[in-house]
Design a protein around this motif. Structure first.
Motif, short mmCIF file in Angstrom:
data_model
loop_
_atom_site.label_atom_id
_atom_site.label_comp_id
_atom_site.label_asym_id
_atom_site.label_seq_id
_atom_site.Cartn_x
_atom_site.Cartn_y
_atom_site.Cartn_z
N ALA A 207 -35.79 0.81 -45.75
CA ALA A 207 -34.81 1.81 -45.96
C ALA A 207 -33.76 1.45 -46.72
N ARG A 214 -37.26 5.12 -54.15
CA ARG A 214 -38.40 5.50 -53.19
C ARG A 214 -39.33 6.44 -53.91
N PRO A 299 -37.50 10.22 -47.53
CA PRO A 299 -37.04 10.00 -46.35
C PRO A 299 -36.03 10.95 -46.03
N THR B 485 -28.59 0.09 -42.58
CA THR B 485 -29.82 0.73 -42.14
C THR B 485 -29.69 1.49 -40.63
N THR B 487 -32.23 2.33 -37.99
CA THR B 487 -33.47 2.55 -37.69
C THR B 487 -33.53 3.36 -36.47
N ARG B 512 -28.03 4.59 -43.95
CA ARG B 512 -29.23 4.85 -44.67
C ARG B 512 -30.21 5.28 -43.28
N GLU B 514 -33.52 5.44 -41.44
CA GLU B 514 -35.12 4.88 -41.47
C GLU B 514 -35.79 5.55 -40.12
N SER B 521 -41.04 1.21 -35.27
CA SER B 521 -39.40 0.84 -34.97
C SER B 521 -39.24 0.04 -33.93
#
Lengths: 357, 691
Positions: A207, A214, A299, B485, B487, B512, B514, B521
């Motif tokens: 990510a 992306r 995303p 990130t 997640t 960010r 994800e 995950s």
């Protein structure tokens, strides 16, 4: 630039096909507008006058509350311009703000009765198409989603054509072993299911990649697995054209191979190429929408038509405006492209004009 | 056995949301061309040779101070006591205080009727019918194990008091039990009526065999191997029905660790070997409980049906009466939640979980037609149990996140309050600590940090992040952006994270997002590759929270410290553990070890509070939300007891107190046609509400 008189005639013919021509105009205008979407749909104003100073924050850095004399908790928070506009209006001391027609960005959650939920279209709040399930403006998300999709489709078309045409022409022109070899490679290559490739590749991309990165990766994968179809047509076309007298004549006159391919053969295959363009564009838009719908595309929270469709189908009964907006938008875009394609096909119909030279 | 998996994957908290295949071809029943293997000799050899190692030897092994060979050599010399012991009834000590839980009240409704089929759904077809080993921890496990299989005893779900000997238990497979606290030993006598669903009687041998199986490497379940080697030191068989189990240390929950075990059918696992995973993939384990899966009821990828065991042995026992009332439970695989809801609305499913506000308020509001006509009932039930730990788990081993100021800033920049208020509509509550819901073991005053841009900015600037970039995200002098990130594997919480990210940007912090599928995950998190993870551990009703799994340095790094106590510069992250924050502090280790070794509940509480305060200061877990209730929509023929459910219930099925009224079903279906209506039923059961 001087155009070939035949091409001019084709263009004139295209203009005469009203449905296709107007579709082309509408789509072009929409695309051009979408390039400046930040000026039309944004939570940043077009113009601010604050204490005699004019600023144009649309493309500038984030401004904090304290820059406009906001005090307390909100002083160090990026300023809420809609709130600021209300304040300026209430104070009435010469400060003013001009907001874009839709004063929301596609990411922000707006509340209805204190809750983030889907709200029906509401002209007073300038949510012209309503909001999605977490209170984001649908028009904003659609428009930014459209921009991504159309730019994506255009880039996709150009890239697949460059590769497909180049290889197809070479195969057709050289023939023999070269042709045989590449045909087999293409057969193998085109049997790799591209959707799975996208899913696999996207599941391993971290990510940390930015969203434009992306999108580029998605584009590259799709191009890699889609250029093959064009080679078939170009190969047969070239085969046919190269056996014609004009091509042989050019060769006898000592023209180089690139010159023969690009100056003589390619212009004569243009009708094939041009006819396929709209289909490719439609395919690209559909693909990116489908990927988003399936959750394998861009995303979150990137705005996209596919994501809206997905939300819409999950909330058919409670928030029908989501699916209606997304569906109509998609249908309109695809129909416009199809109309353009229809007109192009007719205008470039080789039965009407031939360009042997 | 459930003592563990609540700690491993939180998959079944919200149902697994994997897109991947449904295990259709994952190895069918094994075709036996050769004679089926028989492991009796291996089992006997294990009983004869297995020794139990003292905790300090385990620790030394773990830290690499001694090797396995040295331990084996010492074991061969007879230095350590035997794990399995065979004795006679005469060896049972005199004067034990035998208990059978008969003073506790029954908790099922006497009005319950047997019969009917309960139609419900699962999102994924179970990947296996095995109870342990790879893929066994799916969302279907409660129905073939946790909530159905009988244990020696079960904790009373309404009487949650803690006595001298620990929790209050009512008998399951055990008829009676006695606690010898001094020797950390529990004596158990099995109910002579107890049978597996294939008719075999349950005996003490099945208990011995359970230890063999869980200690066996064949089952490919390291967690079990570790737990059953470390947490127990001995099992002694006195006669066919009587045995005792000992533990290495005297703890307040000695009883818990024995009563919640369940015997395993020795005769069924005769073929256990290297190929256990494939061989047993689709074989249903004979159960002591009320429901079984018959081979013809397994339609791979489509549906699975549980049927009530014929003449179930516990049918008329005091605490098992009036429970497990449905004749059949039919699970249809529906991959899409909205689709399942529409199915419920049509009456194809009997019940639908509506804990998410979307369904409770938007899709079936109180004034919707089905509710107002009394066809569909709505109920919210407040339970009282340890809560799944929804929150942000910050990995301290990552760059920038190793700075405490950054972590504290993240705490202040994460706007859970807004999510709870605006997205969850104020129904959920803010989590206070990682260990809420443990009653007296939960820290009484500690609160999570509130959202405050100013405080976040203050802490970020201490860490060197002083100015905002053009996009509003903070940057430090080295030009690094304050960006991490985030997640998660919870697809249905993606909107929550979107809101958090928008809010964090106000404080100059970028998340960010994800959003992966569950499996991907969890893999990422278990490999400690995350910056920040939004996840939760499902927690069962234990007496006190665990700290070793989540906080001890041995679960963060291989050899976290040098012998002089300073951090080892070459240490490597340890993967596949639950220390998601990579916590490694000698001070915390010391408290955890003291806590683990303590036998005094009061001392443990004090240590728990100290550790919570330590963790609060460390700021690497951002407490999220707790859901103090569950909400259900159900057709009126689906019946619940008068007080709805048990205090400890995690979901409406956990204790199987409901029943289907077939008469009412007929009546309702006819009424729907004719337009007849019933009074609407919208109930809130808040007798166990705590706040």
């Amino acid at each position: 630039m001087r155009l070939n008189p035949l091409t001019l005639r084709k263009l004139r013919r295209f203009r005469e096909i009203k449905r296709g021509y107007y579709s082309f105009l509408i789509l072009t205008v929409l695309t051009l507008l979408s390039l400046f979407a930040e000026l039309l749909i944004n939570d940043k104003p077009l113009v601010i006058r604050y204490e005699g100073q004019l600023t144009f924050p649309t493309y500038g850095s984030v401004m904090l509350g304290r820059d406009f004399g906001v005090k307390g908790e909100l002083a160090n928070v990026p300023v809420d311009y809609r709130e600021l506009e209300r304040r300026f209006r209430a104070e009435g001391n010469g400060n003013f703000i001009i907001m874009p027609p839709v004063p929301y960005n596609p990411y922000e959650n707006t509340e209805v009765e204190g809750i983030f939920r889907a709200a029906a279209p509401d002209l007073d709040n300038k949510h012209y198409l309503g909001t999605d399930t977490t209170g984001r403006d649908i028009l904003a998300r659609l428009f930014y989603g459209f921009r991504t999709a159309i730019l994506f489709a255009m880039a996709f078309t150009v890239l697949t054509y460059v590769i497909g045409i180049a290889l197809g022409c070479l195969m057709g022109y050289f023939g023999g072993l070269f042709d045989l070899l590449f045909q087999r490679i293409i057969e193998i290559w085109s049997n790799i299911p591209f959707l799975y490739m996208v899913i696999i590749v996207f599941s391993v991309i971290p990510a940390t990649f930015s969203i434009p990165a992306r999108i580029t990766i998605l584009l590259v994968i799709m191009v890699l697995f889609s250029w093959t179809f064009m080679t078939y047509y170009m190969r047969t076309e070239t085969y046919r054209e190269k056996a014609r007298d004009y091509a042989l004549a050019a060769r006898v006159l000592g023209a180089s191979t690139p010159r023969i391919i690009f100056r003589h053969i390619l212009p004569n295959t243009i009708s094939t190429i041009v006819t396929f363009i709209p289909f490719t564009v439609v395919a690209a838009i559909t693909a990116i929408t489908a990927l988003d719908f399936l959750g394998w595309g861009l995303p979150p929270p990137t705005p996209s038509i596919g994501e809206l469709l997905k939300q819409g189908t999950a909330n058919l009964t409670t928030a029908p405006w989501i699916v209606t907006s997304a569906f109509i938008a998609l249908v309109v875009i695809l129909t416009l492209v199809t109309f353009i394609g229809e007109a192009i096909r007719e205008a470039f119909d080789p039965k009407k004009f031939t360009i042997y030279r | 056995m459930k003592i563990e998996y609540r700690l491993s994957v939180a998959i079944w908290i919200l149902g697994a949301l994997t897109i991947a295949g449904c295990g259709q071809d994952a190895g069918d029943a094994v075709t036996t061309t050769t004679a089926a293997p028989d492991n009796s000799a291996e089992v006997q050899e294990h009983y004869r040779t297995k020794v139990s190692l003292p905790p300090e030897i385990w620790e030394a092994l773990e830290k690499g101070q001694i090797t396995q060979e040295e331990v084996d050599a010492r074991a061969a010399k007879g230095e350590f006591p035997k794990f399995f012991r065979f004795a006679t009834p005469a060896d049972i000590p005199e004067g034990l205080n035998w208990q059978d839980g008969s003073d506790l009240p029954a908790f099922a409704s006497p009005e319950a009727k047997k019969g009917g089929t309960f139609y419900t759904w699962v999102q994924d077809f179970p990947r296996t019918l095995r109870r342990f080993g790879p893929d066994a921890n799916g969302s279907f496990r409660p129905f073939i194990l946790d909530d159905v299989v009988m244990q020696l005893g079960k904790r009373h779900p309404n009487d949650t008091s803690i006595t001298e000997s620990g929790f209050r238990y009512f008998p399951g497979i055990a008829r009676e039990w006695a606690l010898d606290k001094e020797n950390a030993t529990v004596y158990v006598r099995i109910d002579p009526d107890a049978r597996f669903s294939d008719g075999e009687p349950i005996t003490a041998d099945d208990m011995l065999f359970m230890f063999f199986l869980y200690q066996s490497p064949h089952i490919r379940a390291p967690w079990y191997n570790n737990w059953y080697n470390r947490k127990y030191t001995n099992i002694t068989k006195y006669d066919e029905l009587t045995f005792s189990i000992s533990q290495p240390e005297v703890r307040p929950d000695l009883l818990f660790k024995v009563m919640e075990l369940e015997p395993l059918p020795e005769h069924f696992y005769k073929e256990l070997g290297e190929d256990y995973v494939e061989r047993y993939q689709w074989r249903f384990v004979p159960t002591s409980g009320a429901y079984e899966v018959l081979p013809e009821n397994l339609k791979k990828g489509q549906s699975i049906t549980l049927t009530r065991v014929k003449d179930w042995w516990a049918e008329d026992k005091k605490f098992w009466r009036n429970r497990y009332n449905f004749d059949r439970i039919h699970f249809t695989v529906i991959r899409d939640i909205p689709k399942a809801f529409e199915s419920f609305r049509k009456g194809e499913l009997d019940r639908f979980a509506a804990t998410l506000p979307e369904y409770w308020y938007e899709k079936m509001p109180d004034d919707s037609e089905e509710v107002q006509r009394g066809y569909v009932h709505k109920a919210v039930f407040y339970n009282d149990r340890p809560r799944p730990t929804y929150g942000l788990w910050i990995n301290e081993a990552r760059p920038l996140l190793d700075n405490r100021d950054v972590r504290v800033g993240i705490q202040y920049a994460t706007n859970w309050d807004l999510v709870i208020e605006k997205y969850f509509r104020g129904d959920y509550q803010r989590m206070r600590t990682n260990s809420d819901g443990y009653g007296e073991f939960t820290h009484p005053t500690l609160k999570s940090r509130e959202f405050s841009v100013d405080k976040a900015l203050e802490h970020f600037s201490k860490a060197g992040f002083t100015s905002r970039g053009p996009d509003g995200i903070l940057v430090n002098d080295a030009g690094e952006r304050l960006s991490f990130t985030l997640t998660t594997g919870y697809q249905n919480f993606r909107d929550v994270l979107t809101i958090l990210a928008e809010e964090a940007a106000k404080a100059g912090l970028e998340y960010r997002l994800e959003i992966l599928d569950q499996t991907a995950s969890w893999k990422k998190v278990q490999e400690k590759k995350h910056d920040i993870a939004f996840t939760a551990f499902s927690v069962s009703a234990e007496m006190y929270p665990r700290y070793w799994d989540f906080g001890h340095s041995v679960n963060a790094y291989d050899r976290a410290f040098l012998p002089d106590g300073s951090p080892n510069p070459d240490r490597k992250l340890k993967v596949q553990t639950n220390n998601l924050q990579s916590l490694a502090y000698a001070e915390l280790d010391a408290m955890i070890e003291a806590y683990r070794a303590s036998s005094d509940a009061e001392e443990m509480k004090q240590l728990a509070f100290q550790m919570e305060e330590f963790l609060y200061e460390d700021a690497s877990f951002v407490p999220g939300f707790v859901i103090p209730f569950y909400r259900v929509l159900y057709w009126r023929w689906f019946r619940f007891p008068e007080d709805f459910n048990a205090k400890l219930s995690r979901d409406p099925d956990q204790y199987f107190l409901s029943w289907i009224d077939t008469e009412m079903k007929k009546e309702t279906l006819e009424a729907r046609k004719s337009g007849k209506t019933f009074p609407p039923v919208i109930e809130a059961y808040d007798q166990y509400r705590t706040d």
